[in-house]
Design an enzyme around this catalytic site. Sequence first.
Site, PDB file in Angstrom:
ATOM      1  N   TYR A 145       0.804  -1.146  -0.118  1.00  0.00           N
ATOM      2  CA  TYR A 145      -0.272  -0.110  -0.140  1.00  0.00           C
ATOM      3  C   TYR A 145       0.958   1.213  -0.060  1.00  0.00           C
ATOM      4  CZ  TYR A 145      -3.433   3.435   1.628  1.00  0.00           C
ATOM      5  OH  TYR A 145      -4.364   4.458   1.577  1.00  0.00           O
ATOM      6  N   ASP A 240       9.329   2.720  -0.185  1.00  0.00           N
ATOM      7  CA  ASP A 240       8.424   3.455   0.514  1.00  0.00           C
ATOM      8  C   ASP A 240       8.466   3.010   2.177  1.00  0.00           C
ATOM      9  OD1 ASP A 240       5.905   4.093   2.118  1.00  0.00           O
ATOM     10  OD2 ASP A 240       4.489   3.602   0.410  1.00  0.00           O
ATOM     11  N   LYS A 268       4.303   8.948   8.971  1.00  0.00           N
ATOM     12  CA  LYS A 268       3.895   8.446  10.030  1.00  0.00           C
ATOM     13  C   LYS A 268       5.396   8.791  11.292  1.00  0.00           C
ATOM     14  CE  LYS A 268       1.312   5.009   8.185  1.00  0.00           C
ATOM     15  NZ  LYS A 268       1.113   4.103   7.336  1.00  0.00           N
TER      16      LYS A 268
HETATM   17  C1  PLP Z   1       0.477   4.463   5.826  1.00  0.00           C
HETATM   18  C2  PLP Z   1       1.132   4.139   4.712  1.00  0.00           C
HETATM   19  C3  PLP Z   1       1.023   4.900   3.486  1.00  0.00           C
HETATM   20  C4  PLP Z   1       0.156   6.214   3.456  1.00  0.00           C
HETATM   21  O1  PLP Z   1       0.487   7.242   4.274  1.00  0.00           O
HETATM   22  P1  PLP Z   1      -0.759   8.067   4.585  1.00  0.00           P
HETATM   23  O2  PLP Z   1      -0.223   9.501   5.562  1.00  0.00           O
HETATM   24  O3  PLP Z   1      -1.756   7.557   5.253  1.00  0.00           O
HETATM   25  O4  PLP Z   1      -1.286   8.910   3.466  1.00  0.00           O
HETATM   26  C5  PLP Z   1       2.066   4.843   2.459  1.00  0.00           C
HETATM   27  N1  PLP Z   1       2.915   4.141   2.488  1.00  0.00           N
HETATM   28  C6  PLP Z   1       2.964   3.196   3.293  1.00  0.00           C
HETATM   29  C7  PLP Z   1       3.922   1.914   3.376  1.00  0.00           C
HETATM   30  C8  PLP Z   1       1.940   3.244   4.458  1.00  0.00           C
HETATM   31  O5  PLP Z   1       2.158   2.138   5.527  1.00  0.00           O
END
Ligand code: PLP
Length: 430
Positions: A145, A240, A268
């Site tokens: 994701y 990511d 995060k």
């Molecule tokens: C949470 C997450 C996102 C999205 O971040 P948001 O601040 O919720 O838009 C993207 N990539 C990874 C791996 C994530 O865990």
Amino acid sequence: MRERPRSAAAFARAQRSIPGGVNSPARAFGAVGGQPLFIARGDGPYLYDLDGQRYLDYVGSWGPLILGHCHPAVVEAVTVALHNGSTFGAPCELETELAEMVVAAFPSIEMVRFVSSGTEAAMSAIRLARGFTGRSTIIKFAGCYHGHVDALLVAAGSSATTHGVPSSPGVPAGCTQDTLVLEYNDCQALRDVFRQRGDEIAAVIVEPVAGNMGLVEPTAEFRQELRRLTLHYGAVLIYDEVMTGFRLAYGGAQELYDEAADLTILGKILGGGFPVGAYGGRRDIMRQVMPAGPVFQAGTLSGNPVAMAAGIATLRQLQLHPPYRYLETLGRELQHGLQRALDAAHIPGHVQRVGSMWTLFFTHQPVTNYTTARQADTQRFARFFWEMMDRGIYLPCSQFEAAFLSAAMTPEHIHQTLDAAQQALQALRP
Ligand SMILES: *Cc1c(COP(=O)(O)O)cnc(C)c1O
């Protein structure tokens, strides 16, 4: 299942004015049935709901709260920043300070741009990779994701290369036609795709440790092939690290595995509980971002001073008191204890973990990709989830999410969790 009348009333009220009663679907408890807790406050490792119950928090706002709730240093920094004004729409030094900390934390990041969410960071990194290479095609992996970016909202669980089929209404096929989806850890598929169309591929985006299909580790071969093939074909390798950055190590998965991506996405923990995302990496690529270069990207609240202050305070704590060894020790004890409890209850399951990220999969086989993740017994997970809730343990409300330890947790909390899990699993026995 325990009654939670105040949360139930709050949820009913929210549903009248907010779609589904929540501002992000992961919060709605859809995968486990029942209704979400409404939270009154957090404190250290605990959440308190409207009904006055206390829970040990393994969600940590889905990743940001590695220090737990209301860490005094973060509260203090935010309070000071707020009194100086909440937003200026003009540069301030807090932005440079946090940028320098990010650059120092990740050797592969020479320059960085702040945005307001992980989604925005992923979207911007994809645009930048396409602008930099002049190519369109991107590769993502099933079960990974990267936020709700149109071009990345493709999950396709097949092990074959598939042209992206949008996984949400409202995403036109045109948005995903340049997205190829491969199975995580499938080196052969990766080699095949690069051999066939390597000169069309702008970027490969990957969760270097996957957390969004539950916790799945990359094999060493998979990591090496990602780096080798992207270098060979001139594609941008995007890690990511929104979830793994500052969590698996201060320098994220790249420090843990001693690797270097071309671009890295953060979020995060970086925002210390406030809305911050970032993308950064090689200077020659980042210099393409406007106004240094031609690739457009902007944001009214980007680099917001209050959020920057929270991020700086959080990273400073992580530097002053690195929790990573401690979290590894807690995590190992939790993992082994949960696995013993599964075995004792004769329930098939695998506790997968890297550092302070973990998932208990109710599967017969270890989970290595999205296909094997989806073999999990989600009904059993839902029952386990509620048994744990009724014992004061707040886990992610889906089998396909990672749970998080925080530095505010103690060995005693792990013992409490294992006691609860033993009872919960015994209650689940067939
Ligand atoms: C949470 C997450 C996102 C999205 O971040 P948001 O601040 O919720 O838009 C993207 N990539 C990874 C791996 C994530 O865990």
